[in-house]
Scaffold this active site. Structure first.
Site, PDB file in Angstrom:
ATOM      1  N   SER A 281      42.922  15.675  37.383  1.00 42.50           N
ATOM      2  CA  SER A 281      41.664  15.827  36.661  1.00 42.50           C
ATOM      3  C   SER A 281      41.634  15.069  35.333  1.00 42.50           C
ATOM      4  CB  SER A 281      41.379  17.313  36.477  1.00 42.50           C
ATOM      5  OG  SER A 281      40.006  17.483  36.327  1.00 42.50           O
ATOM      6  N   LYS A 285      42.718  11.035  34.661  1.00 46.91           N
ATOM      7  CA  LYS A 285      42.088   9.920  33.945  1.00 46.91           C
ATOM      8  C   LYS A 285      43.169   9.235  33.097  1.00 46.91           C
ATOM      9  CE  LYS A 285      38.159  13.135  33.181  1.00 46.91           C
ATOM     10  NZ  LYS A 285      37.443  13.288  34.408  1.00 46.91           N
ATOM     11  N   TRP A 372      31.864  18.194  41.615  1.00 43.87           N
ATOM     12  CA  TRP A 372      31.729  17.769  40.217  1.00 43.87           C
ATOM     13  C   TRP A 372      32.487  16.464  39.958  1.00 43.87           C
ATOM     14  CZ3 TRP A 372      28.524  18.421  36.550  1.00 43.87           C
ATOM     15  CH2 TRP A 372      28.883  18.262  35.207  1.00 43.87           C
ATOM     16  N   HIS A 424      39.055  21.976  43.391  1.00 43.90           N
ATOM     17  CA  HIS A 424      39.577  21.128  42.330  1.00 43.90           C
ATOM     18  C   HIS A 424      40.950  21.640  41.873  1.00 43.90           C
ATOM     19  CE1 HIS A 424      39.096  18.502  38.853  1.00 43.90           C
ATOM     20  NE2 HIS A 424      39.408  19.515  38.058  1.00 43.90           N
TER      21      HIS A 424
END
Ligand code: GCU
Length: 445
Positions: A281, A285, A372, A424
């Site tokens: 998550s 990044k 999302w 997630h």
């Protein structure tokens, strides 16, 4: 007579009606206030993490909207628009891509002006003798002073150098495995009782026992040691040693991974030619950003990295550039917010970032219910990045507009992708795919 008329006009139920009206007005005002404080996006961000079932209306919100890629930047186009045909030209393009991401998305990454030093502060056998546990204090120093981060490392107890997977964590090192010897991360703020409760709570996410059994070392550091994930207090810890204002949290986390690697390459138990960087998550990044900046990383694993990770911003689904900058202004350089609702003006998109990993290995993973993070957008990002890998003569995944079926990974020598069923998170099923991919394509590369 006049008095009588006045009396007739007044009705007793006006009082309760008036009161009800007032109460409704107050409730309405409160809802409007809360809505502005906690916009839709926050709510959805939270639900995606908290595994709350989305209603059909919410699903429509995250999956709706245009997916227009007509302005998507080409991976193999030089600054002047000419087509890139060899790897030398792509190396120059790569430098340009990094500069564009520094300027428009993540802010500059310090490349000099600091020193890293280490001390192994604890070492012992672990996992019934299957592993060696090491805990390393990493000290970063600049002219302004110094700050420490604590790395937790498990090495297979084989006496030979092992490939390693390194990733930052958000739960503190003590949560990564049920091992009472794990020291509490330096910046992790919790009382003893909470620490005891949390010990090993994220073991499922770090897969240490299984990775060791399969011959892989695992290293992790609490992200807060480099920059606390807090819009008001992110500028403390390692990040505070640098004056550059646009050095923000995602940059500091990527920088942290790289400092962890500074140690790993010195450890005789590590096969320094086989370092994989993983991140889930927000830390996914950071793992990609570290991976494109640091070629010691031979494989980048993006787990559900979503917007400003592997998913294309121009997809305009799920989380957007607008909402991520509103909710997490401390993650990115300030210029990035200008592209909210204006993605077509972004001189980059995430396919360029993924392409900059080439010719090293890239694995992108999504989760089916993690709307999302826009799984389809991550797949599209990978598809739009693959020309760079092909340029190096590597086989790439076949063109497809559709993601592979759930729980069915697609792999080749340059890249892997899977969409796991569920939410997630980073789970054993993800690791099973990562490690099998590494056994097949990375270990002996
Ligand atoms: C939020 C945020 C995402 C981020 C995620 C996470 O959902 O909107 O961008 O990736 O948190 O880090 O779990």
């Amino acid at each position: 007579m006049k008095e009588e008329r006045t009396k007739r006009r007044f009705r007793w139920y006006w009082i309760p009606l008036g009161l009800i009206g007032l109460i409704l007005l107050l409730i309405g005002g409160l809802i409007a206030f809360l809505h502005s404080m906690l916009p839709w996006q926050n709510l959805l961000a939270a639900t995606s993490n908290m595994k709350v079932e989305l209603s059909e209306k919410q699903k429509a919100y995250v999956t709706g909207g245009e997916r227009d890629y007509s302005t998507l930047p080409e991976v193999l186009a030089a600054e002047d628009g000419t087509v890139i045909t060899d790897t030398q030209q792509f190396e120059a393009r790569r430098e340009q891509i990094l500069e564009l991401f520094e300027e428009n998305v993540y802010g500059p990454l310090p490349k000099d002006g600091f020193e890293t030093s280490f001390e192994v502060v604890e070492e012992g056998e672990a996992l019934d003798g299957a592993a060696i546990r090491k805990q390393i204090r990493i000290t970063v120093s600049t002219g302004k002073g110094s700050s420490d981060a604590l790395m937790l490392l498990y090495l297979p107890n084989t006496g030979t150098p092992s490939p390693v997977v390194i990733g930052l964590n958000t739960g503190g090192n003590h949560a990564a495995l049920d091992d009472g010897n794990i020291l509490v991360s330096y910046s992790y703020d919790a009382d003893d009782e909470k620490i005891q409760e949390e010990r090993g709570g994220r073991a499922y996410r770090w897969n240490i026992r299984d990775s060791i059994a399969r011959g892989y070392a695992v290293a992790t550091i609490y992200s807060g040691d480099f920059a606390p994930d807090n819009r008001d207090a992110y500028g403390t810890r390692v990040i505070s040693l640098f004056d550059e204002e646009e050095f923000k949290a995602v940059g500091a986390w990527a920088f942290g991974l790289m400092r962890g690697i500074d140690y790993l390459v010195t450890d005789e138990g590590i096969d320094a030619a086989h370092i994989a960087a993983v991140g889930h998550s927000r830390l996914g990044k950071a793992a990609i950003w570290a991976g494109v900046n640091d070629t010691r990383i031979g494989m980048v694993i993006s787990n559900d990295s979503g917007n400003s990770g592997a998913s294309l911003s121009r997809g305009n689904r799920g989380e957007t550039v607008c909402s991520i900058n509103k909710v997490f202004p401390h993650w990115f350089c300030s210029k990035y917010a200008q592209y909210g609702k204006n993605e077509n003006e972004l001189p980059v998109d995430q396919n360029l970032l993924l392409a900059a990993v080439a010719p090293r290995l890239l694995y992108v993973a999504s989760a089916e219910d993690d709307l999302w993070a826009d799984p389809q957008g991550a797949w599209n990002g990978l598809m739009a990045a693959k020309d760079a890998f092909a340029l190096y003569g590597l086989p790439v995944l076949p063109d497809s507009e559709e993601q592979p079926p759930v729980d069915t990974p697609l792999w080749c020598e340059s890249m892997g992708y899977h969409v796991r069923s569920g939410w997630h998170d980073m789970e054993a099923a993800d690791w099973e795919f990562y490690l099998t991919y590494m056994d097949t394509y990375f270990r002996d590369r």
